[in-house]
Enzyme design. Structure first.
Site, PDB file in Angstrom:
ATOM      1  N   ASN A   1      11.277  21.047  -8.238  1.00  0.00           N
ATOM      2  CA  ASN A   1      11.698  19.965  -7.352  1.00  0.00           C
ATOM      3  C   ASN A   1      12.378  18.930  -7.727  1.00  0.00           C
ATOM      4  OD1 ASN A   1       9.718  21.543  -5.394  1.00  0.00           O
ATOM      5  ND2 ASN A   1       8.007  20.617  -6.296  1.00  0.00           N
TER       6      ASN A   1
ATOM      7  N   TYR B   1      10.126 -28.118   1.768  1.00  0.00           N
ATOM      8  CA  TYR B   1       9.162 -27.045   1.090  1.00  0.00           C
ATOM      9  C   TYR B   1       7.845 -26.801   1.796  1.00  0.00           C
ATOM     10  CZ  TYR B   1       6.648 -24.373  -2.482  1.00  0.00           C
ATOM     11  OH  TYR B   1       5.893 -23.312  -3.061  1.00  0.00           O
TER      12      TYR B   1
ATOM     13  N   SER C   1       5.216  22.621  -9.065  1.00  0.00           N
ATOM     14  CA  SER C   1       4.374  22.650  -7.936  1.00  0.00           C
ATOM     15  C   SER C   1       2.864  23.073  -8.827  1.00  0.00           C
ATOM     16  CB  SER C   1       4.541  23.739  -7.095  1.00  0.00           C
ATOM     17  OG  SER C   1       3.519  23.920  -6.020  1.00  0.00           O
TER      18      SER C   1
ATOM     19  N   THR D   1      30.782  16.962   7.765  1.00  0.00           N
ATOM     20  CA  THR D   1      30.570  16.009   8.724  1.00  0.00           C
ATOM     21  C   THR D   1      29.450  16.733   9.753  1.00  0.00           C
ATOM     22  OG1 THR D   1      32.127  16.899  10.451  1.00  0.00           O
ATOM     23  CG2 THR D   1      32.900  15.022   8.932  1.00  0.00           C
TER      24      THR D   1
ATOM     25  N   ASN E   1       8.333 -28.409  -6.557  1.00  0.00           N
ATOM     26  CA  ASN E   1       9.410 -27.817  -5.705  1.00  0.00           C
ATOM     27  C   ASN E   1      10.834 -27.629  -6.224  1.00  0.00           C
ATOM     28  OD1 ASN E   1       7.280 -28.575  -4.209  1.00  0.00           O
ATOM     29  ND2 ASN E   1       8.401 -29.994  -2.693  1.00  0.00           N
TER      30      ASN E   1
ATOM     31  N   LYS F   1       8.185 -14.631  -4.103  1.00  0.00           N
ATOM     32  CA  LYS F   1       8.506 -13.979  -5.436  1.00  0.00           C
ATOM     33  C   LYS F   1       8.018 -12.414  -5.532  1.00  0.00           C
ATOM     34  CE  LYS F   1       7.720 -18.590  -7.152  1.00  0.00           C
ATOM     35  NZ  LYS F   1       7.715 -19.013  -5.728  1.00  0.00           N
TER      36      LYS F   1
ATOM     37  N   SER G   1      -0.574 -18.076  -8.293  1.00  0.00           N
ATOM     38  CA  SER G   1       0.536 -17.381  -8.239  1.00  0.00           C
ATOM     39  C   SER G   1       0.885 -16.993  -9.593  1.00  0.00           C
ATOM     40  CB  SER G   1       1.731 -18.281  -7.444  1.00  0.00           C
ATOM     41  OG  SER G   1       1.882 -19.315  -8.212  1.00  0.00           O
TER      42      SER G   1
ATOM     43  N   GLN H   1       5.901 -19.647  -1.708  1.00  0.00           N
ATOM     44  CA  GLN H   1       5.086 -18.753  -2.697  1.00  0.00           C
ATOM     45  C   GLN H   1       5.227 -17.681  -2.741  1.00  0.00           C
ATOM     46  OE1 GLN H   1       1.219 -20.396  -4.618  1.00  0.00           O
ATOM     47  NE2 GLN H   1       0.678 -18.476  -3.937  1.00  0.00           N
TER      48      GLN H   1
ATOM     49  N   GLU I   1      13.918  12.472  -4.597  1.00  0.00           N
ATOM     50  CA  GLU I   1      13.099  12.163  -3.394  1.00  0.00           C
ATOM     51  C   GLU I   1      12.312  10.713  -3.490  1.00  0.00           C
ATOM     52  OE1 GLU I   1      10.446  15.705  -3.274  1.00  0.00           O
ATOM     53  OE2 GLU I   1      12.015  16.679  -2.698  1.00  0.00           O
TER      54      GLU I   1
END
Length: 456
Positions: free
Chosen positions: A282, A314, A274, A152, A107, A322, A20, A319, A287
């Site tokens: 854009n 544990y 574009s 609305t 741990n 994360k 890890s 692991q 977006e």
């Protein structure tokens, strides 16, 4: 680290599958801080001498400096950030380094590191939220008394100030700020000293160690302490909801920047073109932020799914907590930063918003309120105005173009003063209830937020 029990080397494939350090290396400052505090606890317990503790602290600080300088080599064979640092420390200072892991396990060590990491990152996110709120307030102030339609169902409903619309997002972000602040309080509890699951017969003054690390208290159940990832789930939820709020603002900005609306103009620095159509501009920042909110939600779902079937205490599955955490932290950091920049460079197009807000249908509810103020029950008034709207559409004549006689065909409660409530400026000023968008109210809210967001 477990060579006493095993006679055979770990498979290279297993090492690669289980490592890890390629992602948890970023915990290094917290791992080092936790180890220094633990060494002081070992000194207080009589396990380390003052000289040994000083060797450990000096060695760890040197390793931290090398990592920060990019001169430290993390080794996959040592699995994680914790063993990489401890192994290098022992290599440098000898027996004192080998004593450091007394009365702790990876741990409780990783549980402590992740809490320290989350605590620090929440503080950074809170600062970014405040900066985003300040940008929205500044943009709202630049918008001044600009009126636009409120929607609305994405249909025009009633008139509101542009500033009032932006302040709605300031309120949303305030709730995000509060949630993260509450989350930080709950995670500020130290698990170090819980060992693998049942503590240790070597008693460390945990409260003393907690003070060294700035924790408000220590965990009270060793099994829960090493298996608990509620604080990560809570943080990922708070970040996900923050992302949803940014996504909703993104949708508004995307609509407002379209030719069909034209309510705002985004700066060239925060838009793209574009590869084919030369006229395009854009709203990619909005977006992308709308898209990344899905990623934040996915990280939360990943963690909850990971946790739901785990027995005490544990399990190596943890692991996997994360990468979703790190990704959400990184994603929300850049999203808040770039969105704040974009809002700072966004301008409202008064001509477009004024034209849209001039739609007389926006004042249909004001006409209903007029009838209520003249003694007509609201449901009856609602029906009367509904028929009046249908008549207006059929005759292709706005309310302001109708005669008093025409109004009175639908209700005798209409009088000569009906035209007063069809004035947009008057209609906005009348919206003076708490939370409503009258210019006076909005001005007061802007002042409140300016004060709240100004550093003391």
């Amino acid at each position: 680290m477990w060579k006493g029990r095993f006679a055979q080397e770990t498979s290279a494939l297993v090492q690669r599958y289980g490592e890890s350090v390629s992602f948890d290396w970023r915990l290094y400052p917290h791992d080092i801080a936790g180890s220094i505090a633990h060494s002081k606890g070992l000194l207080k317990a009589g396990i380390l001498t003052s000289e040994e503790q000083q060797q450990i602290e000096t060695g760890l600080l040197a390793i931290r400096h090398e990592i920060e300088s990019g001169n430290f080599e993390f080794k996959e064979s040592l699995e994680d950030v914790h063993m990489n640092i401890e192994s290098e420390l022992t290599k440098r200072i000898g027996p004192a380094g080998a004593k450091l892991h007394t009365a702790r396990s990876r741990n409780d060590q990783v549980a402590t590191d992740v809490r320290l990491y989350c605590r620090a990152e929440i503080t950074r996110i809170l600062d970014l939220i405040s900066a985003m709120q300040a940008a929205l307030v500044e943009c709202a102030e630049r918008g001044g008394d600009t009126v636009m339609p409120g929607y609305t169902h994405l249909q025009r409903g009633q008139p509101v100030l542009f500033a009032h619309h932006l302040l709605a997002y300031v309120e949303m972000l305030s709730r995000d700020f509060d949630r993260l602040t509450d989350c930080r309080k709950r995670l500020n509890v130290m698990p170090l000293g819980s060992g693998a699951l049942a503590g240790s017969t070597i008693i460390i003054d945990r409260e003393f160690v907690a003070q060294q690390l700035g924790f408000a208290s220590v965990t009270q159940n060793s099994m829960d302490a090493v298996s608990d990832r509620d604080f990560v789930a809570e943080l990922l939820f708070a970040i996900s909801l923050l992302g949803v709020h940014l996504s909703r603002l993104s949708e508004d900005v995307i609509l407002w920047a379209s030719a069909e609306f034209g309510f705002v103009t985004l700066s060239d620095a925060h838009t793209t073109g574009s590869s084919l159509m030369p006229q395009k501009k854009n709203p990619d920042v909005a977006e992308l932020t709308r898209g990344k909110s899905a990623r934040l939600i996915g990280n939360l779902m990943s963690l909850l799914t990971l946790l739901k079937g785990l027995p005490m205490t544990y399990n190596r599955d943890l692991q996997e907590d994360k990468e979703p955490l790190f990704d959400s932290i990184d994603t929300i950091h850049i999203a808040l930063q770039v969105f704040t920049e974009m809002i700072t460079g966004m301008d409202v197009n008064r001509a477009k918003t004024t034209a849209a807000a001039s739609d007389p249908m926006l004042l249909a509810t004001d006409l209903a309120d007029y009838l209520v103020n003249h003694g007509v029950p609201f449901r009856q008034a609602h029906e009367v105005i509904g028929k009046l709207v249908a008549y207006s559409i059929e005759q292709q004549r706005a309310f302001g173009d109708m005669t008093l006689e025409e109004f009175q065909r639908f209700s005798p409660a209409f009088a000569a003063d009906v035209t007063a409530c069809l004035n947009l400026e008057t209609a906005m000023a009348a919206r003076k209830g708490i939370g409503a968008p009258s210019p006076q109210n909005v001005k007061a809210q802007l002042a409140r937020w300016r004060k709240a967001l100004t550093p003391e």
